[in-house]
Structures are given as structure tokens and as C-alpha cells.
Design a protein around this motif. Structure first.
Motif, short mmCIF file in Angstrom:
data_model
loop_
_atom_site.label_atom_id
_atom_site.label_comp_id
_atom_site.label_asym_id
_atom_site.label_seq_id
_atom_site.Cartn_x
_atom_site.Cartn_y
_atom_site.Cartn_z
N UNK A 106 36.12 16.13 -80.80
CA UNK A 106 34.76 16.03 -80.27
C UNK A 106 34.76 15.05 -79.11
N UNK A 107 33.74 15.10 -78.29
CA UNK A 107 33.67 14.21 -77.13
C UNK A 107 32.88 12.95 -77.44
N UNK A 108 32.61 12.68 -78.70
CA UNK A 108 31.80 11.51 -79.04
C UNK A 108 32.62 10.24 -79.24
N UNK A 109 33.93 10.33 -79.15
CA UNK A 109 34.78 9.17 -79.39
C UNK A 109 34.87 8.24 -78.20
N UNK A 110 35.83 7.33 -78.26
CA UNK A 110 36.05 6.36 -77.19
C UNK A 110 36.45 7.07 -75.90
N UNK A 111 36.07 6.48 -74.80
CA UNK A 111 36.49 6.97 -73.50
C UNK A 111 37.85 6.38 -73.16
N UNK A 112 38.70 7.19 -72.57
CA UNK A 112 40.02 6.73 -72.15
C UNK A 112 39.89 6.15 -70.74
N UNK A 113 40.20 4.89 -70.62
CA UNK A 113 40.19 4.22 -69.33
C UNK A 113 41.54 4.50 -68.67
N UNK A 152 35.74 12.97 -67.55
CA UNK A 152 34.90 11.83 -67.93
C UNK A 152 35.63 10.85 -68.84
N UNK A 153 36.85 11.18 -69.23
CA UNK A 153 37.63 10.29 -70.09
C UNK A 153 37.55 10.61 -71.57
N UNK A 154 36.85 11.69 -71.94
CA UNK A 154 36.79 12.08 -73.35
C UNK A 154 38.08 12.80 -73.75
#
Length: 144
Positions: A28-35, A110-112
Motif C-alpha cells: 500500500x502507499x500509506x507507509x513511510x516515504x523513501x527519501x 512520490x517515494x511510496x
């Protein structure tokens, strides 16, 4: 009899692990964003970045690296490949739950983290997931 049961159990476990190897597990895309800075990249590609976690002693990592680079180069200019050596980076291995190498994350612009692939991915699985991401993006853009 006990030895035979042990061999049978290990064989079944081996087949079960092999069946999971290389399979794309959508997230899912609700997790942490990857920087991108965390993985040593300047930025993420607009559509997707194929983030491969490798180690120095990984026998399957060079083949995976070639495959992912090829897939990224065959896509439009909006897909990239980044190879991250976690040999001496236990912090990254723990953060991204790298239990084996190669491990690949498909990260959107977006980093998801949109998918995880443990083991050697197949070309078909990666390209199908990238196409599905494009379709999802196209559909959500039309709704706005």
C-alpha cells in the motif's frame, strides 16, 4: 525414519521458499516515504525507481542488476535503477527489511514503496507492475 522426515521437511521448506522467490508483492502507499538521499540517490525517477539491495557476496545480484538496468532503460525516461550495497549498512537492511539479496523495491515518483521483490525478479513481473502503476496513475489523474 527421523532422518527421512527431516529431509522431507527441509525439501518442502525449500520448495515453498523457491515459489516465493522473485514474486512481486504489492504494497500500500500509506507507509513511510523513501527519501532518495538515504539510498544515495539525488532524486527518484518521475514514474518509478527500481531500488535493488545487494551484498558483495550475492551470486544473483549481478544478473538482477543487469536485468533491472535494462528494464529501466527500455521504459520511458521516467524509470530509473539504483543499486544499494547493504554489505556494511545493517541500518538500511533493517530499515527496509532486507532478509535476502537481491531484494528489490519498486518506488513511485512520490517515494511510496509500491512493491517488494525478494530474490531474483522476472522481467515479466517487473514490467507488468510498472505498467499497472502507469495505468493507476493515468486513472487517478483523470479523476482529478
Amino acid at each position: 525414519m527421523t532422518l527421512a522426515a527431516g529431509v522431507a521437511a527441509v525439501t518442502v521448506l525449500g520448495f515453498a521458499l523457491r515459489a516465493r522467490d522473485g514474486r512481486v508483492i504489492a504494497t500500500t502507499t500509506s507507509g513511510d516515504l523513501l527519501d532518495p538521499a538515504v539510498i544515495g540517490a539525488d532524486r527518484l525517477a518521475e514514474h518509478a525507481t527500481l531500488v535493488q539491495f545487494s551484498t558483495e557476496m550475492c551470486a544473483r545480484c549481478p544478473g538482477t542488476r543487469r536485468l533491472l538496468r535494462t528494464i529501466a532503460s527500455e521504459q520511458l525516461d521516467d524509470v530509473a535503477h539504483v543499486d544499494v550495497d547493504v554489505t556494511h549498512r545493517a541500518d538500511l537492511a533493517a530499515r527496509f527489511r532486507v532478509m535476502q539479496t537481491p531484494m528489490t523495491l519498486i518506488v513511485d515518483g512520490n517515494g511510496h514503496i509500491r512493491a517488494r521483490i525478494a530474490g531474483t525478479p522476472t522481467r515479466e513481473a517487473v514490467t507488468a507492475h510498472l505498467a499497472a502503476m502507469r495505468k493507476d496513475h493515468h486513472v487517478s489523474s483523470q479523476r482529478n
